[in-house]
Design an enzyme around this catalytic site. Structure first.
Site, PDB file in Angstrom:
ATOM      1  N   LYS A  62       0.817  -1.226   0.000  1.00 10.79           N
ATOM      2  CA  LYS A  62       0.000   0.000   0.000  1.00 10.79           C
ATOM      3  C   LYS A  62       0.844   1.267   0.000  1.00 10.79           C
ATOM      4  CE  LYS A  62      -4.073  -2.133   0.350  1.00 10.79           C
ATOM      5  NZ  LYS A  62      -5.093  -2.067  -0.718  1.00 10.79           N
ATOM      6  N   SER A  99       1.672  -9.694  -0.645  1.00  4.83           N
ATOM      7  CA  SER A  99       1.367  -8.264  -0.620  1.00  4.83           C
ATOM      8  C   SER A  99       1.603  -7.612   0.735  1.00  4.83           C
ATOM      9  CB  SER A  99      -0.075  -8.040  -1.065  1.00  4.83           C
ATOM     10  OG  SER A  99      -0.959  -8.810  -0.266  1.00  4.83           O
ATOM     11  N   GLU A 121      -9.723   5.919   3.061  1.00  7.49           N
ATOM     12  CA  GLU A 121     -10.493   4.854   3.685  1.00  7.49           C
ATOM     13  C   GLU A 121      -9.522   3.719   3.955  1.00  7.49           C
ATOM     14  OE1 GLU A 121      -9.990   5.017   0.515  1.00  7.49           O
ATOM     15  OE2 GLU A 121      -9.447   2.920   0.114  1.00  7.49           O
TER      16      GLU A 121
HETATM   17  C1  LIG Z   1      -1.630  -6.895   2.633  1.00  7.16           C
HETATM   18  C2  LIG Z   1      -2.791  -6.599   1.763  1.00  7.16           C
HETATM   19  N1  LIG Z   1      -2.947  -7.274   0.617  1.00  7.16           N
HETATM   20  C3  LIG Z   1      -3.990  -7.056  -0.199  1.00  7.16           C
HETATM   21  C4  LIG Z   1      -4.970  -6.141   0.119  1.00  7.16           C
HETATM   22  C5  LIG Z   1      -6.133  -5.998  -0.801  1.00  7.16           C
HETATM   23  O1  LIG Z   1      -6.121  -4.826  -1.561  1.00  7.16           O
HETATM   24  P1  LIG Z   1      -5.770  -4.828  -3.096  1.00  7.16           P
HETATM   25  O2  LIG Z   1      -6.662  -5.812  -3.765  1.00  7.16           O
HETATM   26  O3  LIG Z   1      -6.031  -3.436  -3.531  1.00  7.16           O
HETATM   27  O4  LIG Z   1      -4.345  -5.187  -3.242  1.00  7.16           O
HETATM   28  C6  LIG Z   1      -4.844  -5.393   1.298  1.00  7.16           C
HETATM   29  C7  LIG Z   1      -5.859  -4.380   1.646  1.00  7.16           C
HETATM   30  O5  LIG Z   1      -5.964  -3.873   2.703  1.00  7.16           O
HETATM   31  C8  LIG Z   1      -3.735  -5.632   2.134  1.00  7.16           C
HETATM   32  O6  LIG Z   1      -3.589  -4.968   3.280  1.00  7.16           O
END
Ligand SMILES: Cc1ncc(COP(=O)(O)O)c(C=O)c1O
Lengths: 255, 399
Positions: free
Chosen positions: B95, B383, B117
């Site tokens: 993020k 992620s 948000e």
């Molecule tokens: C670690 C992590 N992965 C994935 C996501 C999902 O979001 P996005 O689909 O935009 O990657 C989030 C959302 O809060 C997150 O914190």
């Protein structure tokens, strides 16, 4: 829609009601009561789960109606029943998704058959409106567009080019909800809009007091009162139709 | 359709195929147009790119490594699993890439106040972090249910100087936090920039978030070539709004590489308690764009469920809707239980505690690896890290 009023150069009072608030069965009677108490058009809000242009009041009335199971089909029936009781112009106000789900064409035809004169869709800007404009036009219902205090000149022009019925002039930079003051900056905005259109210009968002109407008299063609009216209904456990009559006649005493 | 067209998209109206667009109240129109102009100018500005790259390196900790997960691969049996370590970014998730890019844009536009948000709190923490760094006011909207289940991140945001505003309407999760953030923006749009946390929202947000997150895929592609001499067979990422997925997918659009997005199946797609917008939704409009949406027959947006707050959202970025329809990417789903198992396995076998969101990608990758050949490579976007999820995991099964 407001030809007669414009000829008289009088401010039209437009009342907003959420369909199904406080009860679906009451909606036609509330429309009739509002019309009887001086409302010259009625906006019927079809509740949506995520009303992102709306403040606390309309969020709450929408949630309540949705919890009670109010649907688009109910709104069409309520409009039809209201139309049987009164001649005032009726408008639907709702967000785009319920219209998309119902089908643009089917929705516009059904609205027209129910006696609805126009549509107001706050998350549909002119740039995205080609399809709905065409279907609304074919069905013979007006499609209203917004101008805001933050609108660019090009934005005002686009709204004026796209709109039929009237131009909805947003009085505040913000969401719906009763406000104590009417921002006088709305007056030059009305003037600016008039340079781009001969359509009536109607002001809404925040209007709640007699002095707000007085300030708009002779300047705008109409004023919409929404949250303040719903707040008045919410205040009483007693007869909602009486509340509507009382609030609207208090807002603008009969001549 | 040429593959090159994918990378360049969207069109001038912000449409990826038929998806996307700009469905917003008139009050926001001028601000979104201003943002589009500022973003276009920034993309052409070497100075902006230098600032972004330099801070990505020195502040966010980029590049993040790729890592060959041998024991996890062995457990899966089949293809080799590699992890793109976005969990090692400053603040613990991808993020920060988007938050950093957007805060630099906000500064260019002269906006002194930032709103956001957040669901899992990772985006909120990233925003609070970059706002602390640049001395900007920040207010983060968060559903009260998410504040309870991701309490550590609430503490972090407050520590960083952000105002965290609880949202107790509707589902009390990410969707309603987004509604409140948009209402704030409608009210304070002259002074405020809204940093959306995923590849959703009105044009230009989806393309902007993709561009800021594409650093993930560009790095990973180079790193795979450097480490293995070849491209992965498959790239797998979890999909909430879709920002980490689009960020790792986009640089592979022109390659013969399968792209797989993993949605949250919650308690199962048939249970109704899930957040699989593409697999179980229909196209509709929410939060400014046209895309797949979990909705009832009347166009009302449905409540969602996922064990991971970051995936607990009824919509999905419009580019994913397009990739799905164009069959350039595949979308699958993973249940709460499967994600929890992958969470534990990754912790025990690799010494890496993954976010529950990312655990969805790992779970699917392990199933897939078993079906592939041993010389195939599956690249997983890890992620974020899982510290924030310990309470949930403890509640679900015991650590
Ligand atoms: C670690 C992590 N992965 C994935 C996501 C999902 O979001 P996005 O689909 O935009 O990657 C989030 C959302 O809060 C997150 O914190």
């Amino acid at each position: 829609m407001f030809a007669r009023l414009r000829a008289e150069r009088r401010l039209a009072l437009i009342a907003y009601l959420t369909v199904g608030y406080p009860k679906l069965a009451l909606t036609p009677a509330l429309v009739e009561a509002a019309a009887g108490a001086g409302a010259e058009a009625i906006e019927l809000g079809i509740p949506f789960s995520d009303p992102l242009a709306d403040g606390r009041t309309i969020q709450a009335t929408s949630q309540l109606a949705l919890k009670a199971g109010v649907t688009v089909a109910h709104a069409l029936e309520a409009a039809k029943a209201a139309r049987a009781r009164t001649e005032v112009p009726l408008l639907f106000m709702t967000y785009l998704n319920p219209i998309l789900a119902f089908g643009l064409d089917r929705f516009c035809r059904a609205a027209h058959e129910a006696g609805v004169d126009g549509l107001i869709v706050p998350d549909l800007p002119p740039t995205e409106s080609a399809d709905l404009r065409k279907t609304a036009d074919n069905a013979g219902v007006d499609l209203v567009f917004f101008v805001a205090p933050t609108s660019s000149e090009a934005g005002i022009e686009a709204a004026c080019r796209a709109a039929t019925g009237f131009i909805y002039c947003i009085a505040v930079t913000g969401v719906t909800g009763a406000r104590a003051q009417l921002d006088p900056a709305v007056l030059p905005l009305i003037q600016l809009v008039r340079r781009h259109t001969a359509l009536p210009v109607v002001v809404g968002f925040g209007i709640s007091r007699p002095e707000h109407l007085a300030a708009l008299e002779g300047k705008a063609d109409g004023a919409i009162v929404a949250s303040a009216l719903l707040d008045a209904i919410a205040q009483g456990p007693d007869d909602a139709t009486a509340r509507v009559r009382e609030f609207l006649t208090g807002l603008r005493p009969p001549p | 359709m040429s593959r090159g067209a994918l990378v360049k998209g969207p069109d001038a109206r912000g449409r990826f195929g038929g998806y996307g667009g700009r469905f917003i109240p008139e009050t926001l129109m001028a601000a979104v147009e201003e943002l589009e102009v500022a973003f276009d100018a920034a993309q052409r500005d070497d100075g902006f790119r230098r600032d972004f790259e330099s801070l990505s390196r020195t502040f966010s900790g980029r590049p993040t490594p790729i890592y060959r997960a041998d024991r996890l691969s062995q457990r899966a049996g089949g293809a080799t699993l590699w992890l793109k370590r976005e969990d090692l970014c400053h603040t613990g998730a991808h993020k920060i890439n988007n938050a950093l890019g957007q805060v630099l844009l906000a500064r260019r536009m002269g906006k002194r106040r930032i709103i956001a948000e957040t669901g899992a709190g990772q985006h909120g923490v990233a925003v609070a972090t970059v706002c602390a760094k640049f001395g900007l006011d920040s207010e983060v909207y968060m559903g009260v249910d998410d504040m309870a289940r991701q309490a550590i991140n609430v503490d972090k945001m407050r520590l960083l100087g952000a105002t965290v505003t609880p949202v107790d309407s509707g589902s009390k999760t990410l969707k309603d936090a987004t509604n409140e953030a948009i209402r704030d923006w409608v009210t304070n749009v002259r002074t405020t920039h809204y940093i959306i946390g995923s590849a959703v929202g009105p044009h230009p947000y989806p393309v902007m978030v993709r561009e800021f997150q594409s650093v993930i895929g560009r790095e990973a592609r180079d790193q795979m070539l450097a480490e293995t001499g070849r491209l992965p067979t498959v790239v797998v990422a979890c999909v909430g709004g879709g920002s980490n997925a689009i960020g790792i997918f986009a640089p592979f659009y022109d390659d013969p590489v399968r792209l797989i997005g993993v949605e949250a199946a919650g308690r199962g797609l048939r249970s109704g308690a899930h957040a699989a917008s593409i697999l179980a939704g229909r196209p509709g409009v929410l939060h400014g764009s046209f895309s797949y949406l979990l909705q009832d027959g009347d166009g009302q947006v449905l409540a969602t469920h996922s064990i991971s707050a970051g995936l607990d959202y009824p919509g999905v970025g419009p580019e994913h809707a397009f990739l799905h329809d164009a069959r350039r990417a595949e979308y699958v789903s993973v249940t709460d239980q499967q994600a929890l198992s992958a969470f534990h396995e990754t912790s025990r076998l690799e010494g890496i505690i993954p976010a529950l969101e990312s655990s969805h990608a790992i779970a699917y990758a392990m199933t897939l690896a078993a079906e592939l050949a041993t010389d195939d490579i599956v690249l997983i976007n890890l992620s974020g890290r899982g510290d924030k999820d310990l309470d949930i995991v403890r509640g679900a099964a015991g650590v």
